[in-house]
Design a protein around this motif. Structure first.
Motif, PDB file in Angstrom:
ATOM      1  N   ARG A   1       9.304   3.068   6.568  1.00 26.46           N
ATOM      2  CA  ARG A   1       8.873   2.164   7.641  1.00 26.46           C
ATOM      3  C   ARG A   1       8.599   0.779   7.066  1.00 26.46           C
ATOM      4  O   ARG A   1       8.289   0.651   5.890  1.00 26.46           O
ATOM      5  CB  ARG A   1       7.620   2.712   8.317  1.00 26.46           C
TER       6      ARG A   1
ATOM      7  N   ASP B   1       3.641   4.194   4.315  1.00 24.83           N
ATOM      8  CA  ASP B   1       4.686   3.606   5.154  1.00 24.83           C
ATOM      9  C   ASP B   1       5.952   3.347   4.336  1.00 24.83           C
ATOM     10  O   ASP B   1       7.060   3.615   4.798  1.00 24.83           O
ATOM     11  CB  ASP B   1       4.211   2.300   5.783  1.00 24.83           C
TER      12      ASP B   1
ATOM     13  N   THR C   1       6.632  -2.377   5.924  1.00 19.46           N
ATOM     14  CA  THR C   1       5.271  -2.465   5.408  1.00 19.46           C
ATOM     15  C   THR C   1       4.720  -3.868   5.589  1.00 19.46           C
ATOM     16  O   THR C   1       5.462  -4.841   5.651  1.00 19.46           O
ATOM     17  CB  THR C   1       5.220  -2.112   3.913  1.00 19.46           C
TER      18      THR C   1
END
Length: 53
Positions: A46, A41, A48
């Motif tokens: 993205r 991620d 985490t």
């Protein structure tokens, strides 16, 4: 420059974290080690969630 001077950071911290995560993934896959999802991620940029302690 002293430690109290402001520094110009060219790469934002999320970019640096993603690059470090991609490097970790490359090394782990080469050594046939499992890679946690939260690192994948981070490499993708993205948000985490820290692993449970």
């Amino acid at each position: 420059m002293t430690t109290t001077d402001a520094r110009n950071i060219r790469a934002p911290r999320p970019t640096v974290a993603a690059a470090a995560a991609r490097a970790y993934i490359t090394m782990a896959e080469r050594d046939h080690q499992p890679v946690p999802d939260w690192i994948r991620d981070a490499a993708a940029g993205r948000p985490t969630i820290p692993p449970p302690e």
